[in-house]
Scaffold this motif. Structure first.
Motif, PDB file in Angstrom:
ATOM      1  N   THR A  56      15.416 -15.803  33.198  1.00 27.08           N
ATOM      2  CA  THR A  56      15.241 -16.414  34.515  1.00 27.08           C
ATOM      3  C   THR A  56      16.328 -17.440  34.809  1.00 27.08           C
ATOM      4  N   ALA A  57      17.164 -17.721  33.826  1.00 27.96           N
ATOM      5  CA  ALA A  57      18.278 -18.659  33.995  1.00 27.96           C
ATOM      6  C   ALA A  57      19.290 -18.401  32.881  1.00 27.96           C
ATOM      7  N   GLU A  58      20.461 -18.973  33.022  1.00 25.57           N
ATOM      8  CA  GLU A  58      21.464 -18.887  31.964  1.00 25.57           C
ATOM      9  C   GLU A  58      20.938 -19.635  30.737  1.00 25.57           C
ATOM     10  N   PRO A  59      21.263 -19.162  29.537  1.00 24.73           N
ATOM     11  CA  PRO A  59      20.843 -19.887  28.333  1.00 24.73           C
ATOM     12  C   PRO A  59      21.345 -21.334  28.360  1.00 24.73           C
ATOM     13  N   LEU A  60      20.522 -22.253  27.896  1.00 23.79           N
ATOM     14  CA  LEU A  60      20.863 -23.677  27.868  1.00 23.79           C
ATOM     15  C   LEU A  60      21.522 -23.985  26.531  1.00 23.79           C
ATOM     16  N   GLU A  61      22.847 -23.858  26.495  1.00 23.97           N
ATOM     17  CA  GLU A  61      23.585 -23.931  25.238  1.00 23.97           C
ATOM     18  C   GLU A  61      23.438 -25.273  24.532  1.00 23.97           C
ATOM     19  N   ASP A  62      23.514 -26.372  25.282  1.00 24.21           N
ATOM     20  CA  ASP A  62      23.419 -27.697  24.649  1.00 24.21           C
ATOM     21  C   ASP A  62      22.052 -27.923  23.998  1.00 24.21           C
ATOM     22  N   LEU A  63      21.009 -27.347  24.598  1.00 24.83           N
ATOM     23  CA  LEU A  63      19.657 -27.528  24.075  1.00 24.83           C
ATOM     24  C   LEU A  63      19.239 -26.430  23.102  1.00 24.83           C
ATOM     25  N   GLY A  64      19.968 -25.322  23.114  1.00 24.72           N
ATOM     26  CA  GLY A  64      19.590 -24.196  22.258  1.00 24.72           C
ATOM     27  C   GLY A  64      18.307 -23.537  22.735  1.00 24.72           C
ATOM     28  N   MET A  65      18.182 -23.407  24.065  1.00 23.41           N
ATOM     29  CA  MET A  65      16.965 -22.829  24.637  1.00 23.41           C
ATOM     30  C   MET A  65      17.307 -21.708  25.611  1.00 23.41           C
ATOM     31  N   ILE A  66      16.388 -20.760  25.675  1.00 25.56           N
ATOM     32  CA  ILE A  66      16.508 -19.623  26.582  1.00 25.56           C
ATOM     33  C   ILE A  66      15.184 -19.522  27.328  1.00 25.56           C
ATOM     34  N   THR A  67      15.244 -19.423  28.649  1.00 24.81           N
ATOM     35  CA  THR A  67      14.019 -19.321  29.438  1.00 24.81           C
ATOM     36  C   THR A  67      13.937 -17.938  30.062  1.00 24.81           C
ATOM     37  N   GLY A  68      12.712 -17.461  30.197  1.00 24.68           N
ATOM     38  CA  GLY A  68      12.525 -16.150  30.801  1.00 24.68           C
ATOM     39  C   GLY A  68      11.068 -15.808  30.975  1.00 24.68           C
ATOM     40  N   LYS A  69      10.838 -14.544  31.303  1.00 22.58           N
ATOM     41  CA  LYS A  69       9.481 -14.022  31.474  1.00 22.58           C
ATOM     42  C   LYS A  69       9.311 -12.817  30.560  1.00 22.58           C
ATOM     43  N   ALA A  70       8.108 -12.677  30.027  1.00 22.95           N
ATOM     44  CA  ALA A  70       7.813 -11.553  29.141  1.00 22.95           C
ATOM     45  C   ALA A  70       6.323 -11.254  29.192  1.00 22.95           C
ATOM     46  N   LEU A  71       5.995 -10.039  28.844  1.00 18.68           N
ATOM     47  CA  LEU A  71       4.593  -9.689  28.710  1.00 18.68           C
ATOM     48  C   LEU A  71       4.041 -10.407  27.487  1.00 18.68           C
ATOM     49  N   GLU A  72       2.813 -10.868  27.582  1.00 15.64           N
ATOM     50  CA  GLU A  72       2.220 -11.591  26.453  1.00 15.64           C
ATOM     51  C   GLU A  72       2.192 -10.723  25.199  1.00 15.64           C
ATOM     52  N   MET A  73       2.008  -9.410  25.383  1.00 10.26           N
ATOM     53  CA  MET A  73       1.956  -8.522  24.220  1.00 10.26           C
ATOM     54  C   MET A  73       3.315  -8.387  23.532  1.00 10.26           C
ATOM     55  N   ASN A  74       4.410  -8.830  24.177  1.00 12.17           N
ATOM     56  CA  ASN A  74       5.751  -8.746  23.580  1.00 12.17           C
ATOM     57  C   ASN A  74       6.184 -10.033  22.879  1.00 12.17           C
ATOM     58  N   LEU A  75       5.381 -11.089  22.938  1.00 10.75           N
ATOM     59  CA  LEU A  75       5.806 -12.368  22.375  1.00 10.75           C
ATOM     60  C   LEU A  75       6.103 -12.278  20.883  1.00 10.75           C
ATOM     61  N   ASP A  76       5.314 -11.516  20.147  1.00  6.98           N
ATOM     62  CA  ASP A  76       5.570 -11.370  18.709  1.00  6.98           C
ATOM     63  C   ASP A  76       6.916 -10.709  18.454  1.00  6.98           C
ATOM     64  N   GLN A  77       7.324  -9.771  19.321  1.00  4.79           N
ATOM     65  CA  GLN A  77       8.628  -9.116  19.175  1.00  4.79           C
ATOM     66  C   GLN A  77       9.768 -10.108  19.397  1.00  4.79           C
ATOM     67  N   LEU A  78       9.562 -11.063  20.292  1.00  5.29           N
ATOM     68  CA  LEU A  78      10.595 -12.063  20.556  1.00  5.29           C
ATOM     69  C   LEU A  78      10.729 -13.025  19.374  1.00  5.29           C
ATOM     70  N   LYS A  79       9.623 -13.330  18.731  1.00  4.04           N
ATOM     71  CA  LYS A  79       9.618 -14.302  17.629  1.00  4.04           C
ATOM     72  C   LYS A  79      10.385 -13.831  16.400  1.00  4.04           C
ATOM     73  N   ILE A  80      10.550 -12.507  16.243  1.00  7.63           N
ATOM     74  CA  ILE A  80      11.211 -12.000  15.032  1.00  7.63           C
ATOM     75  C   ILE A  80      12.720 -11.842  15.193  1.00  7.63           C
ATOM     76  N   VAL A  81      13.252 -12.189  16.351  1.00 10.60           N
ATOM     77  CA  VAL A  81      14.703 -12.117  16.553  1.00 10.60           C
ATOM     78  C   VAL A  81      15.365 -13.172  15.667  1.00 10.60           C
ATOM     79  N   SER A  82      16.394 -12.782  14.962  1.00  8.01           N
ATOM     80  CA  SER A  82      17.100 -13.683  14.056  1.00  8.01           C
ATOM     81  C   SER A  82      17.657 -14.882  14.825  1.00  8.01           C
ATOM     82  N   GLY A  83      17.357 -16.080  14.340  1.00  3.23           N
ATOM     83  CA  GLY A  83      17.830 -17.305  14.966  1.00  3.23           C
ATOM     84  C   GLY A  83      16.795 -17.977  15.845  1.00  3.23           C
ATOM     85  N   VAL A  84      15.733 -17.259  16.201  1.00  6.35           N
ATOM     86  CA  VAL A  84      14.680 -17.827  17.039  1.00  6.35           C
ATOM     87  C   VAL A  84      13.737 -18.650  16.167  1.00  6.35           C
ATOM     88  N   THR A  85      13.501 -19.897  16.564  1.00  9.03           N
ATOM     89  CA  THR A  85      12.576 -20.749  15.808  1.00  9.03           C
ATOM     90  C   THR A  85      11.218 -20.879  16.493  1.00  9.03           C
TER      91      THR A  85
END
Length: 108
Positions: A56-85
């Motif tokens: 939903t926006a460009e990644p916030l490089e200084d903060l190390g954050m990415i904002t967006g929208k996803a289906l709730e059932m996909n949240l676990d898939q997002l959590k396993i991406v390398s580098g995501v805390t």
């Protein structure tokens, strides 16, 4: 649907959700990236998109954050991406209106 007594059920027939229904049920999320992986933020954002995140926006490089929208059932898939805390549902923030101090009211 008829009940054993012959009465109709009050619950209407529900169809399987369509792709439009699923798209509307996306929730806003904030993805936090590990400090040592901030340099790879755009690459991580691409991987998150492959796994179902709609940016939903460009990644916030200084903060190390990415904002967006996803289906709730996909949240676990997002959590396993390398580098995501962390992958968190975004909340809403409302700033209260300015209320005059009691002493300001008396001085008037």
């Amino acid at each position: 649907m008829k009940l054993p007594s012959g009465q109709l059920s009050r619950r209407p027939f529900q169809e399987e959700p369509t792709m439009d229904d699923l798209a509307q049920s996306k929730i806003e999320v904030i993805v936090t990236v590990a400090e040592d992986r901030k340099a790879n933020l755009k690459q991580i954002a691409s991987e998150l998109q492959i796994r179902g995140l709609e940016l939903t926006a460009e990644p916030l490089e200084d903060l190390g954050m990415i904002t967006g929208k996803a289906l709730e059932m996909n949240l676990d898939q997002l959590k396993i991406v390398s580098g995501v805390t962390a992958v968190e549902k975004a909340g809403t923030v409302q700033i209260a209106p300015q209320i005059p101090m009691f002493s300001e009211v008396i001085d008037r």
